[in-house]
Design a protein around this motif. Sequence first.
Motif, mmCIF file in Angstrom:
data_model
loop_
_atom_site.group_PDB
_atom_site.id
_atom_site.type_symbol
_atom_site.label_atom_id
_atom_site.label_comp_id
_atom_site.label_asym_id
_atom_site.label_seq_id
_atom_site.Cartn_x
_atom_site.Cartn_y
_atom_site.Cartn_z
ATOM 1 N N ASP A 173 -2.053 -36.431 64.153
ATOM 2 C CA ASP A 173 -1.829 -37.874 64.316
ATOM 3 C C ASP A 173 -2.283 -38.302 65.715
ATOM 4 O OD1 ASP A 173 -0.793 -38.166 61.764
ATOM 5 O OD2 ASP A 173 1.305 -38.174 62.424
ATOM 6 N N ALA A 174 -1.947 -37.491 66.709
ATOM 7 C CA ALA A 174 -2.356 -37.792 68.085
ATOM 8 C C ALA A 174 -3.878 -37.703 68.228
ATOM 9 C CB ALA A 174 -1.661 -36.843 69.061
ATOM 10 N N VAL A 175 -4.491 -36.721 67.587
ATOM 11 C CA VAL A 175 -5.953 -36.591 67.646
ATOM 12 C C VAL A 175 -6.608 -37.852 67.108
ATOM 13 C CG1 VAL A 175 -7.951 -35.361 66.667
ATOM 14 C CG2 VAL A 175 -6.005 -34.071 67.565
ATOM 15 N N HIS B 37 -11.807 -31.387 77.593
ATOM 16 C CA HIS B 37 -10.846 -31.391 78.696
ATOM 17 C C HIS B 37 -10.068 -32.711 78.730
ATOM 18 C CE1 HIS B 37 -9.116 -30.523 82.608
ATOM 19 N NE2 HIS B 37 -9.513 -31.726 83.009
ATOM 20 N N THR B 38 -10.791 -33.803 78.665
ATOM 21 C CA THR B 38 -10.156 -35.122 78.688
ATOM 22 C C THR B 38 -9.257 -35.306 77.465
ATOM 23 O OG1 THR B 38 -12.060 -36.002 79.872
ATOM 24 C CG2 THR B 38 -10.607 -37.607 78.826
ATOM 25 N N ALA B 39 -9.736 -34.855 76.317
ATOM 26 C CA ALA B 39 -8.941 -34.981 75.087
ATOM 27 C C ALA B 39 -7.655 -34.170 75.192
ATOM 28 C CB ALA B 39 -9.757 -34.521 73.877
ATOM 29 N N ARG B 40 -7.740 -32.972 75.719
ATOM 30 C CA ARG B 40 -6.537 -32.131 75.870
ATOM 31 C C ARG B 40 -5.520 -32.803 76.791
ATOM 32 N NH1 ARG B 40 -10.435 -27.450 76.664
ATOM 33 N NH2 ARG B 40 -10.644 -26.554 74.581
ATOM 34 N N GLN B 41 -6.018 -33.389 77.890
ATOM 35 C CA GLN B 41 -5.107 -34.078 78.804
ATOM 36 C C GLN B 41 -4.438 -35.262 78.100
ATOM 37 O OE1 GLN B 41 -7.833 -34.902 82.072
ATOM 38 N NE2 GLN B 41 -6.810 -33.350 83.317
ATOM 39 N N ARG B 42 -5.226 -36.032 77.373
ATOM 40 C CA ARG B 42 -4.682 -37.203 76.670
ATOM 41 C C ARG B 42 -3.708 -36.767 75.574
ATOM 42 N NH1 ARG B 42 -2.418 -41.634 76.851
ATOM 43 N NH2 ARG B 42 -2.768 -43.015 75.101
ATOM 44 N N LEU B 43 -4.053 -35.681 74.857
ATOM 45 C CA LEU B 43 -3.159 -35.179 73.813
ATOM 46 C C LEU B 43 -1.828 -34.720 74.406
ATOM 47 C CD1 LEU B 43 -5.673 -33.220 71.573
ATOM 48 C CD2 LEU B 43 -4.297 -35.205 70.881
ATOM 49 N N ALA B 44 -1.870 -34.083 75.572
ATOM 50 C CA ALA B 44 -0.633 -33.636 76.210
ATOM 51 C C ALA B 44 0.276 -34.831 76.483
ATOM 52 C CB ALA B 44 -0.939 -32.888 77.509
ATOM 53 N N VAL B 45 -0.314 -35.934 76.962
ATOM 54 C CA VAL B 45 0.467 -37.148 77.231
ATOM 55 C C VAL B 45 0.997 -37.733 75.927
ATOM 56 C CG1 VAL B 45 0.316 -39.534 78.073
ATOM 57 C CG2 VAL B 45 -0.716 -37.669 79.392
ATOM 58 N N LEU B 46 0.114 -37.858 74.934
ATOM 59 C CA LEU B 46 0.529 -38.439 73.650
ATOM 60 C C LEU B 46 1.637 -37.627 72.994
ATOM 61 C CD1 LEU B 46 -2.960 -39.421 72.163
ATOM 62 C CD2 LEU B 46 -1.163 -40.991 72.941
ATOM 63 N N GLN C 261 3.701 -35.502 74.480
ATOM 64 C CA GLN C 261 4.907 -35.559 75.305
ATOM 65 C C GLN C 261 5.637 -36.882 75.058
ATOM 66 O OE1 GLN C 261 4.207 -35.250 79.505
ATOM 67 N NE2 GLN C 261 6.327 -34.729 79.932
ATOM 68 N N ASP C 262 4.882 -37.985 74.963
ATOM 69 C CA ASP C 262 5.487 -39.276 74.656
ATOM 70 C C ASP C 262 6.165 -39.232 73.288
ATOM 71 O OD1 ASP C 262 4.575 -40.245 77.050
ATOM 72 O OD2 ASP C 262 2.945 -41.458 76.182
ATOM 73 N N GLU C 263 5.501 -38.600 72.334
ATOM 74 C CA GLU C 263 6.051 -38.472 70.980
ATOM 75 C C GLU C 263 7.346 -37.664 71.021
ATOM 76 O OE1 GLU C 263 5.838 -38.196 66.593
ATOM 77 O OE2 GLU C 263 4.516 -39.313 67.906
ATOM 78 N N GLU C 264 7.331 -36.592 71.773
ATOM 79 C CA GLU C 264 8.506 -35.717 71.881
ATOM 80 C C GLU C 264 9.651 -36.445 72.577
ATOM 81 O OE1 GLU C 264 10.344 -32.244 70.952
ATOM 82 O OE2 GLU C 264 8.321 -32.755 70.373
ATOM 83 N N GLY C 265 9.331 -37.225 73.610
ATOM 84 C CA GLY C 265 10.344 -37.966 74.340
ATOM 85 C C GLY C 265 10.927 -39.107 73.535
#
Length: 182
Positions: free
Chosen positions: A123-125, A165-174, A176-180
Amino acid sequence: MDIGAAAGLGDDVGAGTEAAVPRAFARFYADQVTSTLAVVLALRGHRVGAEDVVQEAFLRAHDRWEQVGRMDRPDLWVQRVALNLATSQLRRLGAEARAVTRLAGRRHEPVTEAFGHEQPFWDAVRRLPAKQARVVALRYAGDLPVAEIAEVVGSAEGTVKAQLHTARQRLAVLLQDEEGGR
């Protein structure tokens, strides 16, 4: 998704008639359809839409098999076609969804096929910019190395690495936001 059976060819594949699918194409299809579907499914999120895109990509390969079959990596050609078709379909569906939303005055919630425990990731991808989503789908659903991803998307390897690299960084944020948000 058996192209020989769908074409009514059965065991006569490659029998020499113009309507027969060459044996080489039938083998190619059997070897590549699953991985191509995995990539498109990761990008599309809907099995039916993904299957349609993959069938269209293989149909185009079949129609041009004389040229495609001589390529060093016809599988990468098919993946490029499939991704282009999926991207076009997503744009078209997005425009249709926005139009329906405007007309109906309510938000459109897309229906997605369950990926089990991977659903939040995919979903984040699908929320990433298109180029980033494509390289992530090719890397993780298609299991392609950077060099082959570069060939599929028509970019330099360095560009693909930067997009991943950019996608991995953005996915980590997305993610983490989903988890939070839970």
